[in-house]
Design a protein around this motif. Structure first.
Motif, short mmCIF file in Angstrom:
data_model
loop_
_atom_site.label_atom_id
_atom_site.label_comp_id
_atom_site.label_asym_id
_atom_site.label_seq_id
_atom_site.Cartn_x
_atom_site.Cartn_y
_atom_site.Cartn_z
N SER A 90 0.81 -1.22 0.00
CA SER A 90 0.00 0.00 0.00
C SER A 90 0.84 1.27 0.00
O SER A 90 0.30 2.36 -0.17
N ALA A 91 2.16 1.13 0.20
CA ALA A 91 3.03 2.30 0.24
C ALA A 91 3.77 2.52 -1.08
O ALA A 91 4.60 3.42 -1.17
N PRO A 164 13.58 -0.77 10.17
CA PRO A 164 13.95 -1.72 9.11
C PRO A 164 13.81 -1.10 7.71
O PRO A 164 12.91 -0.31 7.46
N LEU A 165 14.72 -1.49 6.85
CA LEU A 165 14.67 -1.09 5.44
C LEU A 165 14.16 -2.26 4.61
O LEU A 165 14.46 -3.41 4.92
N TYR A 183 18.34 -5.17 7.56
CA TYR A 183 19.04 -3.94 7.20
C TYR A 183 18.20 -2.78 7.74
O TYR A 183 17.00 -2.70 7.47
N SER A 184 18.83 -1.91 8.51
CA SER A 184 18.03 -0.91 9.23
C SER A 184 18.83 0.34 9.54
O SER A 184 20.05 0.42 9.31
N LEU A 185 18.10 1.34 10.08
CA LEU A 185 18.69 2.55 10.63
C LEU A 185 18.53 2.50 12.14
O LEU A 185 17.52 2.02 12.66
N SER A 275 8.83 -0.73 7.90
CA SER A 275 9.59 -1.22 6.75
C SER A 275 9.73 -0.05 5.77
O SER A 275 8.84 0.17 4.94
N LEU A 276 10.81 0.67 5.90
CA LEU A 276 10.98 1.92 5.15
C LEU A 276 11.29 1.62 3.68
O LEU A 276 12.30 1.02 3.35
N CYS A 277 10.38 2.06 2.81
CA CYS A 277 10.50 1.76 1.37
C CYS A 277 11.31 2.84 0.66
O CYS A 277 10.82 3.51 -0.25
#
Length: 307
Positions: A90-91, A164-165, A183-185, A275-277
């Motif tokens: 949805s993003a 999270p990425l 994988y994240s910030l 979950s950063l897109c």
């Protein structure tokens, strides 16, 4: 070659007609008649949304010298909040463009504009202010009532969280790999017991240790002498197996759980932080991903104060 061109490139391309947008229904109908549905779409109440529009409207980023006027600030903010509040399929840009009834490039443009307005010092100073003396005293009283009375001078909670990425970054990708195999910030969040965020540390990859990230925060550097004397953290293995240390950890957890609530509340409002897109290909996109999270923190904190 001529046959190829006659069958493909020489034939006019038919474009897919754009369907009806849902955004006008959210702003014109749900905002007044169904505030619960409005909240599901934009993750804030209608009253909070109106106050956000009022605070952001006069920012210079929403004015230009072009003959073509910008989209209304109300619409730009709604698109951005929808981006912040959704993740997974949805993003995607296409889904958001379909929902808003605009092009994908427009979604990116208005999101950047709103982020610039939110990240300006005037809005940030109002959205994430340092607590006043009255707020500190309330926090101290809460600590005494919920945990060990010896910690009566404590008033802020510090915890790290991983954003999270959705994919491995191209540049120095392994440095983003965290202890949870994502994988994240890495972000450091400083909050009060009422879940208000009062400071944050940002710009770190997922492999960065929390203590290293904390030392680089503005809060730790500006108040280092005061804070360094009073950190309280739970015992780790093997010390935590001792009976007296188990009791100590129990009292620490009674307080620290509220920092987890503050972070959970932030991610619960803006699902994009789950979950950063954003496909991080270089330093510029790393900064953009970082600013995305900071903008979410500011808008979330603003909403908390309004609601």
């Amino acid at each position: 070659v001529q046959e190829m061109y006659s069958c493909d490139y020489g034939v006019p391309q038919n474009t897919l007609p754009q369907g009806p947008a849902y955004l006008p229904h959210v702003l014109m109908t749900q905002k007044s008649d169904r505030p619960d549905h409005f909240w599901e779409a934009l993750r804030v109440t209608p009253t909070t949304f109106n106050q956000m529009v009022g605070e952001l409207t006069n920012d210079h980023v929403f004015s230009n010298n072009s003959q073509n006027a910008q989209i209304a600030v109300e619409t730009q903010l709604a698109v951005t909040l929808y981006c912040f509040g959704h993740n997974s399929n949805s993003a995607s840009l296409q889904e958001i463009a379909n929902w808003a009834g605009v092009g994908k490039e427009t979604v990116e443009l208005v999101t950047q504009r709103v982020m610039m307005a939110v990240l300006c010092w005037r809005f940030m100073e109002m959205a994430v202010p340092f607590p006043i003396s009255e707020e500190k005293e309330k926090a101290k009283a809460w600590v005494v009532s919920h945990s060990c009375k010896a910690w009566h001078g404590g008033w802020c909670l510090v915890d790290g969280t991983l954003i999270p990425l959705f994919d491995k970054p191209y540049q120095f990708g392994e440095s983003y790999f965290d202890q949870k195999s994502n994988y994240s910030l890495n972000f450091q969040i400083v909050s009060l017991p009422n879940l208000q965020i009062i400071d944050y540390g940002f710009g770190f990859t997922g492999s960065t240790h929390d203590s290293t990230a904390w030392d680089k925060t503005q809060f730790a550097q500006e108040h280092g002498q005061q804070i360094a004397t009073w950190p309280v953290s739970p015992y780790k293995k093997p010390e935590h197996d001792l009976p007296e240390n188990e009791e100590f950890n129990k009292h620490v957890s009674m307080v620290c759980i509220w920092s987890e609530h503050a972070i959970g509340y932030l991610k619960g409002r803006f699902h994009s932080l789950k979950s950063l897109c954003i496909n991080i290909k270089d330093e510029v996109l790393h900064q953009f991903a970082t600013y995305w999270v900071v903008a979410c923190i500011a808008l979330h904190n603003f909403a908390l104060r309004c609601e």
